[in-house]
Design an enzyme around this catalytic site. Sequence first.
Site, short mmCIF file in Angstrom:
data_model
loop_
_atom_site.label_atom_id
_atom_site.label_comp_id
_atom_site.label_asym_id
_atom_site.label_seq_id
_atom_site.Cartn_x
_atom_site.Cartn_y
_atom_site.Cartn_z
CG ASP A 112 33.66 39.81 39.23
OD1 ASP A 112 33.12 40.00 40.33
OD2 ASP A 112 33.31 40.37 38.18
CB THR A 139 29.09 40.33 36.93
OG1 THR A 139 28.10 40.11 37.94
CG2 THR A 139 28.45 41.02 35.74
CG ASP A 160 33.66 42.15 33.77
OD1 ASP A 160 33.55 42.28 35.01
OD2 ASP A 160 32.69 42.02 33.01
#
Length: 796
Positions: free
Chosen positions: A308, A310, A549
Amino acid sequence: MAPDTAATSATEVDPARGLTAEQVAERVAAGRTNQVPDAPVRTLSQILRANVFSPVNGIMLALFAAILVAGFPRDGLFVGVVVSNAVIGVAQEIRAKRELDKLAVLSAPKARVVRDGEVAEVGVSEVVADEVLELAPGDQVVVDGEVLTSSGLEADESLLTGEADPIEKEPGDELLSGSFVAAGSGRYQATRIGAKSYASSLSEEAKRFTLVNSELRRGIDTVLRWLIIIIPPASALLILVLLDTEDRWQNALQGTVAAAVAMVPDGLVLLTSLSFVAGVVALARRRALAKELATVELLARTDVLCLDKTGTITTGHISFGDVESLPGVDPSLVATALGAMAHADEAPNATMLAVRDAYPAPDDSDAGGWSPVGTIPFSSARKWSAMEFRSHGAFYFGAPDVIAGDLPAVMDQVAVHAEAGRRTLLLARSPEPLADETLPESRTPLALILLEDTIRPDAPEILAFFREQGVNLKVISGDHTATVAAVAKRAGIPNAQNHIDARELPEDTDEMAAALADNAVFGRVTPQQKQAMVGALQSRGHTVAMTGDGVNDVLALKNADMGIAMGSGSASTRAVAQLVLLDNSFATLPEVLAQGRKVINNVERVANLFVTKAAYAVLLTALVGIFTVEYPFLPRHLTLVGTFSIGVPGLFLALAPSTELIRPGFLARVLRFSIPAGVLAAVASFFVYEIARRHGEGDYVDKVLPEARTVATFTLLGVGLVILVVISRPLRPWKIGLAAAMGGSYLIVMVWPWARNFFELDVPPAWMWIPTIAAVVIAGAGVVTIPRALRRYQDQ
């Protein structure tokens, strides 16, 4: 366990004030707190039972009892394996448990409670009955409750019901613990706490200590199941043969116990668990919480790593770049609207926080006109948020391609910024009021807001490491595709120019898998698509690891072979991931890979030793039955051989450094080496035994048979040490020294009169050493050629 009062209906409490300090104290004194059961964590008694009363230990203790009944207590040395298995296993598990408990405190979910009108963060166990709790995007719902206030509150209940779509929650609706806030914010009141709530099983998940079903454990369990099937009938047949061969039933039982002890892979389970535990403890020292023992194995087997953007490749911090007002738009209107939206947002995400830092709230003279009368919080599924103001209409803030549609004047500028790696958002305005979370037909683009992602300093180096290790990298993000591609290129992702908008991905699994194979970067990916992409990769036989996250990563992390969450990420990602990087250090992943390789390679080496022992024990039993002779070894002989060629060296090999690449097919590879090696060891030792038994001189029982057993023991040990050297490749000086030390230890036993008498070893006549050494050399040469033959077989 929480008392029954924990499940009673909630007392009416003002959502703005919450409980008072006196009310909290009363509930604490009455025991009405959110104490969850400790079942997920092994207690000391459970650890003792698991390590002492294992099936292997049970078999060994039964054989020990049999040898005592036969009247040969000196042959009961093998019971030392039971003691060492238990002591080492208990000590290592307690050590690992302590390490994991320490880290779990850092990873455990927290709760924000409202008390006396103030919001405070407390541990989950400190929540009391009737508590008022505050929720924001990404928060875990830690106790069951009833919604009091809602500002676009949406709950992700996928972990409870399997339903992927977030569920909108209004005042009066029920919230279940174990779910997560997908969007919006609000407050709710606890109705069921402690053992009565679903969170009693989920909130302590970080502290669970389990041996999961990995390829290593599956292979070892298969070996154990077959041996448990083989040992009883083989032992029964052998004792029947020996009762006819031996003069006394005690000697027949002695030989049967010797064969059975050799067939039992007594230290295999211990050394496997020891390797896993050592890996977990090593990661704990790097502040990486491996919530399952096999976590150290998973990343080493991974061939596709989905990242991912970000919070994983980037730091997660959004820095404000610039604002480009579109032609004909007053820049002051844009600045005021952005400031009003950012400061009125009750649960701002990283983007809104960056905007808030850049623009102040509207001044007091105009504050009334910029008071929001309606809000739609940001949702990763919609990719926009909105806020309606009394005197200025509704403003929409989010993805340009979603809000602006196909307006070329806007999208051309977006493309230019995206190619430069800037994250671009659009502010638009509509005279229509907010309605049903859908975009109005009439909306006017006002400005492009330029934001920048910060690449993690260690990301390029770590990604280069994974490329060198043959791991295929995929970047999956909900952001604009070109922006993600630009960030991926800056981070060093290979083929970052091959990117695709996820809205163009086919829904068919096979077609999606083909698109994933052709592209490296994917933008505008929804949470459901992330989950589907993981499944598509797995359908092609890939082992997939996923990093994330945010709450939008939960579904993918849950379904990946290995989920990796950042310690600063949402409670939801930390709860479902197998590995939590508590210090957010991407640089820990190579260490995880290294520990996985160490565990897998070392367990394979140890398994080769123990399966070889079982193979030669089974074949020796068959040969004794065919030739109807006394068993070639006493139990103490096989204890001696097992200690010097398997047990002690296996302990060193289980913990040795190892960096070789991982290959699939653990069990097949072990069997292809161990069975031929076991056959060679059995045939060589039985051949020497028969020569010595048939051609020895003197009393058969007191001289010939002990001498024959002595040369058989030497032959088996010699071939065993050759096997040890072969499976220790690549060789290092210490490995050669280890084998030499084991051989030297046997020679000490032979020359030390007390030890020689204890083990009933008689020095044979000189002529017997010729066939003995020849058998060791010939069988050893065969063992050396096995790996080469296997490589040729695999290359065909």
